[in-house]
Motif scaffolding. Sequence first.
Motif, PDB file in Angstrom:
ATOM      1  N   UNK A  92      -8.165   6.882  -2.108  1.00 17.57           N
ATOM      2  CA  UNK A  92      -8.348   5.895  -3.161  1.00 17.57           C
ATOM      3  C   UNK A  92      -7.184   6.088  -4.125  1.00 17.57           C
ATOM      4  N   UNK A  93      -6.545   4.996  -4.511  1.00 17.34           N
ATOM      5  CA  UNK A  93      -5.375   5.116  -5.388  1.00 17.34           C
ATOM      6  C   UNK A  93      -5.178   3.826  -6.175  1.00 17.34           C
ATOM      7  N   UNK A 125       0.843  -1.202   0.000  1.00 14.69           N
ATOM      8  CA  UNK A 125       0.000   0.000   0.000  1.00 14.69           C
ATOM      9  C   UNK A 125       0.877   1.250   0.000  1.00 14.69           C
ATOM     10  N   UNK A 126       1.965   1.224   0.754  1.00 18.77           N
ATOM     11  CA  UNK A 126       2.861   2.379   0.808  1.00 18.77           C
ATOM     12  C   UNK A 126       3.475   2.679  -0.558  1.00 18.77           C
ATOM     13  N   UNK A 127       3.718   1.663  -1.360  1.00 19.95           N
ATOM     14  CA  UNK A 127       4.223   1.883  -2.721  1.00 19.95           C
ATOM     15  C   UNK A 127       3.173   2.606  -3.552  1.00 19.95           C
ATOM     16  N   UNK A 172      -0.962  -6.015  -5.068  1.00 18.51           N
ATOM     17  CA  UNK A 172      -1.946  -4.960  -4.807  1.00 18.51           C
ATOM     18  C   UNK A 172      -1.739  -3.846  -5.827  1.00 18.51           C
ATOM     19  N   UNK A 173      -2.775  -3.591  -6.615  1.00 19.01           N
ATOM     20  CA  UNK A 173      -2.701  -2.571  -7.664  1.00 19.01           C
ATOM     21  C   UNK A 173      -3.494  -1.320  -7.293  1.00 19.01           C
ATOM     22  N   UNK A 174      -4.298  -1.408  -6.229  1.00 20.32           N
ATOM     23  CA  UNK A 174      -5.053  -0.249  -5.785  1.00 20.32           C
ATOM     24  C   UNK A 174      -5.727  -0.532  -4.467  1.00 20.32           C
ATOM     25  N   UNK A 189       1.753  13.875  -0.672  1.00 20.64           N
ATOM     26  CA  UNK A 189       1.893  13.714   0.777  1.00 20.64           C
ATOM     27  C   UNK A 189       1.346  12.344   1.181  1.00 20.64           C
ATOM     28  N   UNK A 190       2.114  11.286   0.909  1.00 18.68           N
ATOM     29  CA  UNK A 190       1.610   9.940   1.205  1.00 18.68           C
ATOM     30  C   UNK A 190       1.444   9.694   2.696  1.00 18.68           C
ATOM     31  N   UNK A 191       0.467   8.854   3.016  1.00 21.24           N
ATOM     32  CA  UNK A 191       0.265   8.441   4.401  1.00 21.24           C
ATOM     33  C   UNK A 191       1.437   7.573   4.843  1.00 21.24           C
TER      34      UNK A 191
END
Length: 149
Positions: free
Chosen positions: A74-75, A18-20, A56-58, A28-30
């Motif tokens: 959402x990403x 998820x971090x990627x 994980x693609x999203x 500003x990523x979490x």
Amino acid sequence: MNNTMTFRYMREEDIDQILIVEKLSFTMPWSRDAFYNELHHNQFAKYIVLEDEGKIVGYCGAWLVIDEAHITNIAILPEYRGKKLGEALLLKMMEIAKRHGIIRMTLEVRVSNVVAQRLYEKLGFQRGGIRKNYYTDNLEDAYVMWVNI
């Protein structure tokens, strides 16, 4: 969406992937701690991932409080964008929210993010206001959008 893709709830062991997605999607990523806290300490949080053969693609997150849902994020990985996967993710979250008795959903979106705004409008979201200087990285305004589900 192809047959190898599946939805499921996010787990702690997903955070690295998820971090990627976060870093490739947001200025500003979490942080790891933010996701950990959402998964373990926020009783209102629901997070789902979209996987393609284990990758994980999203993902999409929301807070479900009484009868309203607030999309937190959402990403989609850049190489998977433009394939209606964001739409599929948001529709899945709307379905989950509806099952939990949610009747309205809201989110914020950068005023410059026209691609996202078009998706939200396609799914019935309408602008309900503006949050001035909402994004701390550049003080960009955000539209607040709502939909009845």
